[in-house]
Design a protein around this motif. Structure first.
Motif, mmCIF file in Angstrom:
data_model
loop_
_atom_site.group_PDB
_atom_site.id
_atom_site.type_symbol
_atom_site.label_atom_id
_atom_site.label_comp_id
_atom_site.label_asym_id
_atom_site.label_seq_id
_atom_site.Cartn_x
_atom_site.Cartn_y
_atom_site.Cartn_z
ATOM 1 N N LEU A 5 -45.481 61.396 -41.725
ATOM 2 C CA LEU A 5 -44.584 62.428 -42.252
ATOM 3 C C LEU A 5 -45.061 62.960 -43.604
ATOM 4 C CD1 LEU A 5 -41.862 63.975 -42.222
ATOM 5 C CD2 LEU A 5 -40.832 61.948 -43.268
ATOM 6 N N ILE A 9 -46.349 66.636 -44.940
ATOM 7 C CA ILE A 9 -45.759 67.370 -46.073
ATOM 8 C C ILE A 9 -46.869 67.791 -47.041
ATOM 9 C CG2 ILE A 9 -44.354 67.038 -48.161
ATOM 10 C CD1 ILE A 9 -42.266 65.667 -46.394
ATOM 11 N N ILE A 14 -45.097 70.405 -42.800
ATOM 12 C CA ILE A 14 -43.642 70.240 -42.861
ATOM 13 C C ILE A 14 -43.219 70.757 -44.234
ATOM 14 C CG2 ILE A 14 -41.778 68.517 -43.031
ATOM 15 C CD1 ILE A 14 -43.291 66.866 -40.952
ATOM 16 N N PHE A 28 -42.160 66.078 -54.524
ATOM 17 C CA PHE A 28 -41.240 67.016 -53.870
ATOM 18 C C PHE A 28 -39.834 66.444 -53.911
ATOM 19 C CE2 PHE A 28 -41.090 64.451 -49.959
ATOM 20 C CZ PHE A 28 -42.291 63.750 -50.042
ATOM 21 N N ALA A 29 -38.852 67.336 -53.691
ATOM 22 C CA ALA A 29 -37.448 66.920 -53.737
ATOM 23 C C ALA A 29 -37.116 66.064 -52.523
ATOM 24 C CB ALA A 29 -36.552 68.152 -53.773
ATOM 25 N N ASP A 30 -36.432 64.936 -52.779
ATOM 26 C CA ASP A 30 -35.995 64.087 -51.677
ATOM 27 C C ASP A 30 -34.929 64.824 -50.865
ATOM 28 O OD1 ASP A 30 -36.127 60.732 -51.173
ATOM 29 O OD2 ASP A 30 -34.530 61.866 -50.179
ATOM 30 N N HIS A 38 -33.919 63.743 -57.923
ATOM 31 C CA HIS A 38 -34.562 62.725 -57.089
ATOM 32 C C HIS A 38 -35.845 63.313 -56.504
ATOM 33 C CE1 HIS A 38 -34.116 59.472 -53.673
ATOM 34 N NE2 HIS A 38 -35.343 59.525 -54.177
ATOM 35 N N VAL A 95 -40.691 55.175 -44.809
ATOM 36 C CA VAL A 95 -41.824 56.056 -44.503
ATOM 37 C C VAL A 95 -43.103 55.321 -44.905
ATOM 38 C CG1 VAL A 95 -42.930 58.286 -44.942
ATOM 39 C CG2 VAL A 95 -40.419 58.128 -44.863
HETATM 40 P P1 AMP Z 1 -38.159 54.994 -48.542
HETATM 41 O O1 AMP Z 1 -36.846 54.663 -47.904
HETATM 42 O O2 AMP Z 1 -38.397 54.305 -49.852
HETATM 43 O O3 AMP Z 1 -39.305 54.809 -47.568
HETATM 44 O O4 AMP Z 1 -38.080 56.534 -48.937
HETATM 45 C C1 AMP Z 1 -38.323 57.568 -48.041
HETATM 46 C C2 AMP Z 1 -37.638 58.758 -48.646
HETATM 47 O O5 AMP Z 1 -38.128 59.910 -48.027
HETATM 48 C C3 AMP Z 1 -36.119 58.757 -48.437
HETATM 49 O O6 AMP Z 1 -35.478 58.821 -49.720
HETATM 50 C C4 AMP Z 1 -35.879 60.013 -47.622
HETATM 51 O O7 AMP Z 1 -34.682 60.680 -47.961
HETATM 52 C C5 AMP Z 1 -37.091 60.840 -47.940
HETATM 53 N N1 AMP Z 1 -37.456 61.817 -46.928
HETATM 54 C C6 AMP Z 1 -37.604 61.596 -45.588
HETATM 55 N N2 AMP Z 1 -37.969 62.725 -44.969
HETATM 56 C C7 AMP Z 1 -38.085 63.676 -45.930
HETATM 57 C C8 AMP Z 1 -38.434 65.059 -45.923
HETATM 58 N N3 AMP Z 1 -38.774 65.707 -44.782
HETATM 59 N N4 AMP Z 1 -38.405 65.737 -47.100
HETATM 60 C C9 AMP Z 1 -38.085 65.099 -48.241
HETATM 61 N N5 AMP Z 1 -37.765 63.799 -48.318
HETATM 62 C C10 AMP Z 1 -37.748 63.105 -47.178
#
Ligand code: AMP
Ligand code: ZN
Length: 113
Positions: A5, A9, A14, A28-30, A38, A95
């Motif tokens: 993923l 990005i 994406i 990038f913004a979460d 965040h 991720v």
């Molecule tokens: P982690 O749980 O530490 O692996 O963090 C993964 C982060 O990626 C989470 O805070 C998700 O909200 C964020 N996330 C997942 N998909 C996306 C996306 N397409 N764009 C931005 N943030 C994402």
């Protein structure tokens, strides 16, 4: 990594909301923010987790923390911030591409739980 993923990005396959970009780092913004500010900060190479950092790739860690300081200045986070890395299953990593969360603009409790 074609099925990653965050690699998608970084490649622009994406969409994301850019916060910071340089040769080594993208931020990038979460999509599911846990604080008013965040950011997700990633190395522009596929490293699976903090458990995979070694002397060949640790330059990315230095560059990520240089980016943290620049983002904090750009975003005027003078009240402080938190940098978080979740690693592996028990660490809550969802991720599989190394990333650091930069959280700010609210009081962040410690310990986090
Ligand atoms: P982690 O749980 O530490 O692996 O963090 C993964 C982060 O990626 C989470 O805070 C998700 O909200 C964020 N996330 C997942 N998909 C996306 C996306 N397409 N764009 C931005 N943030 C994402
Ligand atoms: Zn990746």
């Amino acid at each position: 990594m074609s099925d990653c993923l965050f690699c998608k990005i970084i490649a622009g396959e994406i969409p994301s909301t850019k916060i910071y970009d340089d040769e080594y780092v993208y931020a990038f913004a979460d999509i599911d923010p846990q604080a008013p500010f965040h950011a997700v900060i990633v190395p522009k190479t596929h490293i699976t987790s903090a458990a995979e950092i070694n002397s060949d790739n640790s330059i990315y860690i230095a560059k990520i923390f240089e980016a943290v300081a620049k983002i904090a200045e750009n975003e005027k986070l003078e009240k402080g911030f938190r940098v978080v890395n979740n690693c592996g299953e028990d660490g809550g990593q969802t991720v599989g591409h190394l990333h650091f969360h930069l959280l700010a603009r609210r009081y962040l409790q410690w310990p986090p739980g």
